[in-house]
Design a protein around this motif. Sequence first.
Motif, mmCIF file in Angstrom:
data_model
loop_
_atom_site.group_PDB
_atom_site.id
_atom_site.type_symbol
_atom_site.label_atom_id
_atom_site.label_comp_id
_atom_site.label_asym_id
_atom_site.label_seq_id
_atom_site.Cartn_x
_atom_site.Cartn_y
_atom_site.Cartn_z
ATOM 1 N N LYS A 155 0.828 -1.212 0.000
ATOM 2 C CA LYS A 155 0.000 0.000 0.000
ATOM 3 C C LYS A 155 0.858 1.257 0.000
ATOM 4 O O LYS A 155 0.549 2.229 -0.687
ATOM 5 C CB LYS A 155 -0.938 -0.018 1.204
ATOM 6 C CG LYS A 155 -1.993 -1.092 1.124
ATOM 7 C CD LYS A 155 -2.735 -1.232 2.431
ATOM 8 C CE LYS A 155 -3.644 -2.445 2.400
ATOM 9 N NZ LYS A 155 -4.188 -2.749 3.713
ATOM 10 N N ARG A 212 2.211 2.630 -3.332
ATOM 11 C CA ARG A 212 1.321 3.269 -4.315
ATOM 12 C C ARG A 212 0.465 4.380 -3.723
ATOM 13 O O ARG A 212 -0.564 4.735 -4.286
ATOM 14 C CB ARG A 212 0.454 2.214 -4.983
ATOM 15 C CG ARG A 212 -0.436 1.440 -4.048
ATOM 16 C CD ARG A 212 -1.264 0.404 -4.794
ATOM 17 N NE ARG A 212 -1.808 -0.614 -3.943
ATOM 18 C CZ ARG A 212 -2.858 -0.454 -3.145
ATOM 19 N NH1 ARG A 212 -3.492 0.687 -3.106
ATOM 20 N NH2 ARG A 212 -3.283 -1.445 -2.394
ATOM 21 N N SER A 213 0.881 4.933 -2.591
ATOM 22 C CA SER A 213 0.031 5.938 -1.955
ATOM 23 C C SER A 213 0.843 7.043 -1.294
ATOM 24 O O SER A 213 2.068 7.003 -1.248
ATOM 25 C CB SER A 213 -0.884 5.268 -0.912
ATOM 26 O OG SER A 213 -0.120 4.702 0.124
ATOM 27 N N GLU A 239 -4.939 7.429 -1.618
ATOM 28 C CA GLU A 239 -4.640 6.746 -2.874
ATOM 29 C C GLU A 239 -5.725 7.060 -3.888
ATOM 30 O O GLU A 239 -6.740 7.671 -3.565
ATOM 31 C CB GLU A 239 -4.505 5.237 -2.681
ATOM 32 C CG GLU A 239 -5.768 4.539 -2.275
ATOM 33 C CD GLU A 239 -5.582 3.042 -2.085
ATOM 34 O OE1 GLU A 239 -6.458 2.296 -2.548
ATOM 35 O OE2 GLU A 239 -4.588 2.614 -1.479
ATOM 36 N N ARG A 240 -5.476 6.632 -5.089
ATOM 37 C CA ARG A 240 -6.436 6.793 -6.176
ATOM 38 C C ARG A 240 -6.790 5.433 -6.729
ATOM 39 O O ARG A 240 -5.915 4.580 -6.894
ATOM 40 C CB ARG A 240 -5.802 7.608 -7.290
ATOM 41 C CG ARG A 240 -6.447 8.933 -7.437
ATOM 42 C CD ARG A 240 -5.840 9.707 -8.541
ATOM 43 N NE ARG A 240 -6.945 10.252 -9.307
ATOM 44 C CZ ARG A 240 -6.801 11.124 -10.249
ATOM 45 N NH1 ARG A 240 -5.608 11.540 -10.584
ATOM 46 N NH2 ARG A 240 -7.853 11.596 -10.870
ATOM 47 N N GLY A 241 -8.079 5.237 -7.014
ATOM 48 C CA GLY A 241 -8.490 3.961 -7.595
ATOM 49 C C GLY A 241 -9.988 3.934 -7.796
ATOM 50 O O GLY A 241 -10.716 4.821 -7.327
ATOM 51 N N ASP A 242 -10.453 2.937 -8.500
ATOM 52 C CA ASP A 242 -11.886 2.786 -8.751
ATOM 53 C C ASP A 242 -12.606 2.454 -7.452
ATOM 54 O O ASP A 242 -12.085 1.720 -6.613
ATOM 55 C CB ASP A 242 -12.130 1.687 -9.777
ATOM 56 C CG ASP A 242 -11.546 2.025 -11.151
ATOM 57 O OD1 ASP A 242 -11.177 3.184 -11.369
ATOM 58 O OD2 ASP A 242 -11.463 1.118 -11.989
ATOM 59 N N ASN A 289 -11.002 6.079 -10.830
ATOM 60 C CA ASN A 289 -9.870 6.883 -10.375
ATOM 61 C C ASN A 289 -10.236 7.867 -9.256
ATOM 62 O O ASN A 289 -9.756 9.010 -9.236
ATOM 63 C CB ASN A 289 -9.277 7.633 -11.569
ATOM 64 C CG ASN A 289 -7.794 7.423 -11.673
ATOM 65 O OD1 ASN A 289 -7.200 6.687 -10.880
ATOM 66 N ND2 ASN A 289 -7.186 8.061 -12.636
ATOM 67 N N GLN A 342 -9.204 8.620 -2.690
ATOM 68 C CA GLN A 342 -9.714 7.913 -1.518
ATOM 69 C C GLN A 342 -8.751 7.989 -0.339
ATOM 70 O O GLN A 342 -7.690 7.375 -0.374
ATOM 71 C CB GLN A 342 -9.939 6.441 -1.860
ATOM 72 C CG GLN A 342 -10.934 6.217 -2.977
ATOM 73 C CD GLN A 342 -11.033 4.755 -3.323
ATOM 74 O OE1 GLN A 342 -11.414 3.956 -2.476
ATOM 75 N NE2 GLN A 342 -10.691 4.408 -4.544
#
Length: 184
Positions: free
Chosen positions: A67, A70-71, A89-92, A102, A105
């Motif tokens: 984690k 990527r954050s 972080e960014r994500g669906d 995207n 979060q």
Amino acid sequence: MVGVISVIDNLEGRVDSATISESEYKQIHELIESSLKNANVNDHKYEESAWQKVVAEIGSVEGLKEKTARSYTVLYEEDGKILGYARLERGDLEVGGQVIPNAWQPKNLYIDPSEQGKCIGRQLVGMREDKARAMGAKELYIDSWIFDRTLKFHKENGYEDLGLNRKEWLGEIFYVHVMRKPLK
């Protein structure tokens, strides 16, 4: 004592030169474990056997390393002890059957149970929001555990509740509140 804030920024493919040591990852694991166990003991929202799986998964050292890679991660520390941990972080994100692609979060806000109520969480929340604004975010989305104290904290920090989401995870079914906050 005034705490020390550390930031590790690996958002959008960056690789921050700041690192977290193995002993710090273990401290973060212990912080998450104590926070999650304390929350469920106080509110009894989740079955104990299912909750033990969550505690083990969220706080695993290998998972934490993944984690962090990527954050945007923020740590709060006093006297060499990590008392606060938060990520962005960014994500669906699925909300009510629809996917927000995207989405920005904020994730994993954990404060040592003995230090809660001392504004450490608000400080880490502010730092995540400042980073998201700097990256061009217009709103943030949280999928929050359904603990009363947690939901109250998010609402006090400007999040609106969009309702419950059903999640299948770790062979169990969990419900989380999805919350949104517009950034100004």
